[in-house]
Scaffold this active site. Sequence first.
Site, mmCIF file in Angstrom:
data_model
loop_
_atom_site.group_PDB
_atom_site.id
_atom_site.type_symbol
_atom_site.label_atom_id
_atom_site.label_comp_id
_atom_site.label_asym_id
_atom_site.label_seq_id
_atom_site.Cartn_x
_atom_site.Cartn_y
_atom_site.Cartn_z
ATOM 1 N N HIS A 46 29.596 96.726 118.790
ATOM 2 C CA HIS A 46 30.085 96.356 120.124
ATOM 3 C C HIS A 46 29.801 97.414 121.184
ATOM 4 O O HIS A 46 30.314 97.344 122.290
ATOM 5 C CB HIS A 46 31.578 96.046 120.059
ATOM 6 C CG HIS A 46 31.879 94.811 119.255
ATOM 7 N ND1 HIS A 46 31.369 93.572 119.559
ATOM 8 C CD2 HIS A 46 32.600 94.640 118.126
ATOM 9 C CE1 HIS A 46 31.787 92.691 118.671
ATOM 10 N NE2 HIS A 46 32.524 93.304 117.786
ATOM 11 N N ASP A 85 18.061 106.764 106.982
ATOM 12 C CA ASP A 85 16.965 107.738 107.138
ATOM 13 C C ASP A 85 17.164 108.638 108.358
ATOM 14 O O ASP A 85 16.766 109.806 108.327
ATOM 15 C CB ASP A 85 15.601 107.034 107.228
ATOM 16 C CG ASP A 85 15.048 106.641 105.861
ATOM 17 O OD1 ASP A 85 13.983 106.019 105.809
ATOM 18 O OD2 ASP A 85 15.713 106.961 104.842
ATOM 19 N N GLU A 150 37.475 90.951 107.722
ATOM 20 C CA GLU A 150 38.033 90.573 109.034
ATOM 21 C C GLU A 150 38.004 89.068 109.291
ATOM 22 O O GLU A 150 37.889 88.610 110.422
ATOM 23 C CB GLU A 150 37.310 91.310 110.156
ATOM 24 C CG GLU A 150 35.823 91.341 110.083
ATOM 25 C CD GLU A 150 35.245 92.325 111.077
ATOM 26 O OE1 GLU A 150 35.958 92.777 111.983
ATOM 27 O OE2 GLU A 150 34.057 92.646 110.978
ATOM 28 N N ASP A 176 38.974 90.647 115.034
ATOM 29 C CA ASP A 176 38.224 89.510 114.490
ATOM 30 C C ASP A 176 39.068 88.697 113.533
ATOM 31 O O ASP A 176 38.976 87.468 113.474
ATOM 32 C CB ASP A 176 36.951 90.002 113.807
ATOM 33 C CG ASP A 176 35.860 90.323 114.829
ATOM 34 O OD1 ASP A 176 35.341 91.447 114.820
ATOM 35 O OD2 ASP A 176 35.551 89.440 115.656
HETATM 36 O O1 LIG Z 1 37.874 93.251 114.466
HETATM 37 C C1 LIG Z 1 38.189 94.379 114.906
HETATM 38 O O2 LIG Z 1 39.278 94.657 115.454
HETATM 39 C C2 LIG Z 1 37.198 95.462 114.740
HETATM 40 O O3 LIG Z 1 36.307 95.361 113.919
HETATM 41 C C3 LIG Z 1 37.266 96.595 115.722
HETATM 42 C C4 LIG Z 1 36.695 96.106 117.033
HETATM 43 O O4 LIG Z 1 35.449 95.463 116.795
HETATM 44 C C5 LIG Z 1 36.421 97.265 117.963
HETATM 45 O O5 LIG Z 1 35.297 96.918 118.736
HETATM 46 C C6 LIG Z 1 37.522 97.535 118.922
HETATM 47 O O6 LIG Z 1 37.061 98.320 119.974
#
Ligand SMILES: O=C(O)C(=O)C[C@H](O)[C@@H](O)CO
Length: 263
Positions: A46, A85, A150, A176
């Site tokens: 993100h 890598d 998630e 999520d």
């Molecule tokens: O689902 C979630 O919560 C995460 O995986 C963390 C968020 O994706 C993260 O971007 C919060 O800033």
Amino acid sequence: MLKNPFKAALASRKPLIGLWLNMADAYAASMAGQAGFDWLVIDGEHGPNDLRSVLHQLQALESSPSFPVVRLPVGEKWMIKQFLDIGAQTLLIPMVDTREQAEALVRAVRYPPYGERGMGAAVARASRFNTIDDYAQAADREVCLLVQAETRQALENLDAILSVDGVDGVFIGPADLAADMGFAGQLDAEPVQQAIEAALVKITAAGKPAGILTFDENLNKRYLSLGAQFVAVGGDVTEFVTALRRLASRYGRGVGAENGKGY
Ligand SMILES: O=C(O)C(=O)C[C@H](O)[C@@H](O)CO
């Protein structure tokens, strides 16, 4: 001698307090690296990151006491070998729902005969350009694979995911998970919290490190009390924007510093 200090810290079972980095900037990462966090997530899912920006942040953090964790946008084999890598030692892979996915990720982070990672580190930063003598022999031992559970499916399959040798920790993604449960943006909804707490207890009971991220200090303390070990407590973008808005509002400018909930 190749060592992964984050993996060693996980083995110590001590709580590890972390920060999410979404600015995708090496200069900002070097600042975060001096703040005192145990670990820092360079977020490729993100944050507007790519291989080069992650490389530059890893380089910026080389002298920091904070351990870098690189989150990929997806768990693709070709992507994993590129990020390993450039020297990422700990990978956080989002949206892992099944045993089969976890097993494929373990193969992707390991060299043959136990895995499918391509040999190329001798000309890459991972081995410090072939100056780490034991890299090829030690890489499988030192790589740290963290998977994100998630979704409802992932929680249904959590026992199977936890049983996969080579999964070094399981991170619960609350935002999520909340969305998948029908509570998008409502991370504090009771069903979501119940699911999170049950998952943290299960991961810990299975003997594997449990991780999570929440900006809520009360929830962080609750999760730590349930056994969560690698706990991220905030993010650079949120802290930066909140501080700027707070300053502007002190002079009657802007719209105030309160953030939206449910990142
Ligand atoms: O689902 C979630 O919560 C995460 O995986 C963390 C968020 O994706 C993260 O971007 C919060 O800033």
